[in-house]
Design an enzyme around this catalytic site. Structure first.
Site, short mmCIF file in Angstrom:
data_model
loop_
_atom_site.label_atom_id
_atom_site.label_comp_id
_atom_site.label_asym_id
_atom_site.label_seq_id
_atom_site.Cartn_x
_atom_site.Cartn_y
_atom_site.Cartn_z
N THR A 81 0.92 -1.24 0.12
CA THR A 81 0.17 -0.21 0.00
C THR A 81 0.88 1.07 0.07
OG1 THR A 81 -1.43 -1.25 1.62
CG2 THR A 81 -2.13 0.82 0.91
N THR A 82 1.78 1.33 1.10
CA THR A 82 2.70 2.63 1.02
C THR A 82 3.40 2.90 -0.23
OG1 THR A 82 2.88 1.76 3.40
CG2 THR A 82 4.37 3.58 2.72
N HIS A 148 -8.61 -0.54 1.90
CA HIS A 148 -8.42 -1.83 2.14
C HIS A 148 -9.73 -2.67 1.85
CE1 HIS A 148 -4.31 -1.67 3.32
NE2 HIS A 148 -4.43 -1.26 4.78
N ARG A 170 0.29 -9.62 -2.97
CA ARG A 170 1.54 -9.86 -2.69
C ARG A 170 1.68 -11.36 -2.25
NH1 ARG A 170 5.27 -6.90 2.14
NH2 ARG A 170 7.13 -7.83 1.77
N SER A 178 4.62 -9.94 7.35
CA SER A 178 4.58 -8.63 7.45
C SER A 178 3.34 -8.13 8.37
CB SER A 178 4.44 -7.93 6.12
OG SER A 178 4.51 -6.59 6.02
N ARG A 302 9.61 -2.00 7.05
CA ARG A 302 10.46 -2.79 8.01
C ARG A 302 11.59 -3.34 7.13
NH1 ARG A 302 10.17 -8.37 8.92
NH2 ARG A 302 9.10 -8.67 6.91
#
Ligand code: PAP
Length: 336
Positions: A81-82, A148, A170, A178, A302
């Site tokens: 998303t980011t 979402h 993904r 994640s 991350r």
């Protein structure tokens, strides 16, 4: 640098007992499960939500009116998303926010986490909120939002209008790992982290925020096959492998393809580099900043490694997820 006309303030997350009375009443009628970050997840229209997420789902179903020129970026949590927000924002605003002088660091992404630049539909108050005014936060004629929400729960106008949907998915195993890390960051200290085994068991049963993961992905996959001009279906791993190709694909899908001149001045590569994990994750705003909800920006960066699941999952867990992928996606020609 101020970009107040474009950025917005995401709301604070509510505690379970802080949601509206209407929401509490409805929640009391829904199936619920304990686990992940808050006391409960609730099942609505076949998908699972924390109480405050559910309130957001209801509000945007009730109030959000999609316009034909809107673009919605859609994902199951932790699927990219980011990154997609950063890319889409940069592509559609490239005339007003040039990236050609990025050594001057003038682009909004140098000072804003991508979540501040592209609002999430179900995290917003929809009543008298200027971000829903046309072009209030973007110089492009398209309003850019993310969500979402599963396909079944999208506001009617998002399905019926000509607005464009971009879905990113993904690898199941990397998504799970994640999500496990992220949710442990959201959990209050007194709860302590979820064990990997506990989270895995729930994820496999479909009980995870905006899950079942497989249903979420599959519904958008089917829609992208039926209406390819409406839904663009992307895979995180393919984008990592060839980001320039996907930046061009996105621009074409948005109806703003790169000109020969832009290609000649390497605008595509500049966008890819600006939005890369390597660049965004090292910026001060993403290392030290927080969203107003209290979530630290660094939790969205991350490691971004493809195949990180190998460091966590036992052979039995891998087998189980492979089996679930096979069962759920059978006949769809979708592989994750
Ligand atoms: P969200 O759904 O909560 O917004 P989302 O951005 O989808 O989260 O997922 C974060 C993942 O994308 C992280 O993966 P990881 O946990 O395996 O590390 C994060 O590292 C990765 N990510 C964030 N920004 C980028 C980027 N610019 N390029 C590639 N991957 C990224």
């Amino acid at each position: 640098m101020s970009i107040s006309h474009q950025s917005y303030t995401p709301p604070k997350y509510l505690q379970e007992d802080e949601v509206s009375q209407e929401c509490k009443d409805l929640l009391s009628t829904l199936p619920k499960e304990k686990g992940w970050a808050e006391p409960h997840l609730y099942n609505y229209q076949g998908f699972w939500y924390l109480a405050w997420q559910f309130q957001g789902v209801l509000e945007c179903q009730k109030y959000f009116q999609a316009q034909d020129t809107d673009i919605l970026l859609i994902s199951s949590p932790k699927c990219g998303t980011t990154w997609l927000k950063a890319l889409a924002f940069t592509i559609i605003n490239r005339n007003s926010h040039s990236i050609s002088n990025d050594h001057e660091q003038k682009h909004p992404l140098f000072y804003n986490n991508p979540h501040k630049l592209v609002p999430h539909l179900e995290l917003e108050s929809h009543i008298n909120n200027p971000i829903f005014e046309p072009s209030s936060f973007s110089s492009s004629p398209s309003r850019l939002f993310a969500t979402h929400l599963p396909y079944i729960s999208l506001p009617k106008s998002a399905k019926a209008s000509s607005c464009k949907l971009v879905y990113i998915c993904r690898d199941t195993k990397d998504t799970f790992i994640s999500l496990w890390h992220f949710m442990n960051n959201l959990r209050s200290n007194h709860l302590g982290p979820n064990s990997l085994e506990e989270a895995f068991e729930m994820f496999c049963r479909g009980v995870s925020i905006f899950g079942p993961f497989w249903d979420h992905v599959l519904d958008y996959w089917k829609e992208s096959k039926e209406r390819p001009n409406k839904v663009l279906f992307l895979k995180y791993e393919e984008m990592r492998e060839d980001p320039n190709f996907h930046v061009k694909r996105l621009a074409e899908f948005f109806g703003v393809p790169f000109s020969l001149e832009e290609e000649g001045s390497r605008v595509v590569e500049k966008i890819t580099n600006l939005c890369s994990f390597e660049n965004l994750s090292k910026l001060v705003v993403n290392k030290d900043g927080k969203l107003p909800s209290g979530v630290e920006n660094k939790t969205f960066f991350r490691g971004g490694e493809v195949g990180d699941w190998k460091n966590y999952l036992s052979p039995e867990m891998v087998e189980q997820l492979n089996r679930l992928n096979e069962e759920k996606f059978r006949g769809s020609r979708l592989e994750l």
